[in-house]
Scaffold this motif. Structure first.
Motif, short mmCIF file in Angstrom:
data_model
loop_
_atom_site.label_atom_id
_atom_site.label_comp_id
_atom_site.label_asym_id
_atom_site.label_seq_id
_atom_site.Cartn_x
_atom_site.Cartn_y
_atom_site.Cartn_z
N LYS A 15 -29.71 53.87 88.17
CA LYS A 15 -28.31 53.92 87.81
C LYS A 15 -27.54 54.91 88.68
CE LYS A 15 -26.39 52.17 85.02
NZ LYS A 15 -25.62 50.93 85.02
N ALA A 16 -28.11 56.03 88.99
CA ALA A 16 -27.44 57.00 89.85
C ALA A 16 -27.74 56.66 91.31
CB ALA A 16 -27.91 58.41 89.52
N VAL A 33 -24.26 58.70 84.84
CA VAL A 33 -24.57 57.34 84.43
C VAL A 33 -23.63 56.88 83.33
CG1 VAL A 33 -26.30 55.94 83.24
CG2 VAL A 33 -26.99 57.42 85.14
#
Length: 361
Positions: free
Chosen positions: A321-322, A350
């Motif tokens: 996600k990051a 996130v």
């Protein structure tokens, strides 16, 4: 003790089916009684914020927080993308923000309405409209027992209809709260989207199916609105990006609950995103409590109680996600409000930072 507190202690007074039978026992003034009835029936109530120093506080908040907002970038990029600007938990560094959040008259009112001591746990300061999709706060921060959470939105200036006023759907607070299982979502495997977006189609369908019509809050400076945890609300489209919409939101919890994030939890699958909540009035952690004792002391029966999602487990639950070049320390350096809040930088990015277009390098 009211009838509802005696028979249904795990239900907020103002949301109880025994509300009418308990109203005369709640110790409310006439004006407080009107607020209670509005909140029970509609899910929101409007009142004048009780602070003689409010005008001076507002000017200091505007002056001190303005340098933290990139208005030029927002008007060039964020406005069209429906992104807002905000500073989270400025109460940690700004006494006026804290004073508004911890206003004793408001705390007294909320405590009477819900039947438990209220305490603030989060502040959000906005200079422009959020344009946020309508949503229920119950997926972001809920409690056990449920519905022991509310918000107070305070206008720090007169709000024009072209500035993206708050929008809400009266009576929607009485609808069932949608958790992950209701929409067929498992937090640990749904990595394409996070938190709110997976629920938005369902909320829109419920609005259409019930024919519920929106209302818009165009308050004068110093007016405030209380809303119930499950009330569908959001920020309407801002027609004029040159206008400001200064406001402060304070979120409140109540004593003797467990506090968690449903959108990131699958309790029966061993994933419980239990929150470490700081009581703004004391600066101390509020204990997570189940019925009458801290969760750590609740007797175990059979299988162990699922552990909260820790920082170490987070990356496994939400892989990728990051950005690959995400630097947690650099993110905190560039976003001092996040650093001051004590939030985990990767988790914050996130959940919030990506949508808010926050810098991380």
């Amino acid at each position: 003790m009211t009838l509802s507190q005696k028979l249904l202690p795990g239900v907020p007074l103002v949301e109880s089916m025994l509300f009418s039978a308990s109203l005369d026992q709640m110790g409310l003034s006439n004006s407080q009684r009107d607020v209670a009835i509005q909140l029970h029936e509609k899910g929101f109530a409007v009142f004048d914020f009780p602070d003689e120093d409010l005008a001076a506080r507002i000017e200091r908040i505007k002056a001190d927080l303005t340098p933290q907002y990139d208005f030029d970038r927002w008007r060039a990029e964020g406005w069209a993308a429906n992104d807002g600007l905000r500073v989270q938990d400025a109460w940690r560094t700004h006494e006026d923000v804290r004073a508004i959040a911890a206003n004793e008259a408001v705390l007294d009112l909320l405590s009477k309405l819900y039947g438990r001591r209220a305490f603030p746990f989060q502040t959000l300061n906005f200079p422009v409209g959020t344009q946020q999709h309508v949503h229920s706060d119950s997926i972001h921060f809920s409690s056990v027992p449920e519905r022991f959470m509310c918000g107070v939105w305070l206008a720090l200036e007169d709000i024009h209809e072209d500035a993206g006023p708050l929008v809400y759907y009266p009576g929607s607070h009485k609808w069932p709260i949608l958790y992950n299982d209701a929409i067929g979502k498992v937090a640990g495997t749904e990595t394409a989207e996070f938190a709110q977006p997976p629920f938005e189609q369902a909320w829109r369908a419920l609005i259409d199916a019930t024919g519920t019509k929106p209302e818009y809050f165009r308050p004068k400076k110093g007016q405030a609105l209380i809303w119930a945890a499950n009330l569908l609300h959001g920020g309407s489209r801002q027609n004029d990006p040159a206008r400001t919409r200064w406001s402060q939101v304070t979120h409140y919890y109540f004593d003797d609950c467990a506090y968690y994030t449903p959108a990131f939890s699958d309790p029966l699958a061993g994933n419980l995103d239990l929150r470490d909540i700081v009581d703004v009035t004391t600066g101390k952690l509020a204990p997570n409590t189940y019925v009458d004792r801290p969760i750590a002391e609740v007797p175990k029966r059979g299988a162990a109680v699922p552990a909260p999602v820790t920082a170490d487990r987070w990356a496994n639950l939400f892989p990728g996600k990051a950005p690959k070049d995400f630097d947690p320390q650099r993110y905190l350096d560039l976003n001092p409000d996040v650093a001051a809040s004590g939030a985990d930088p990767r988790k914050h990015y996130v959940r919030h930072g990506a949508r808010e277009q926050r810098r991380y390098k």
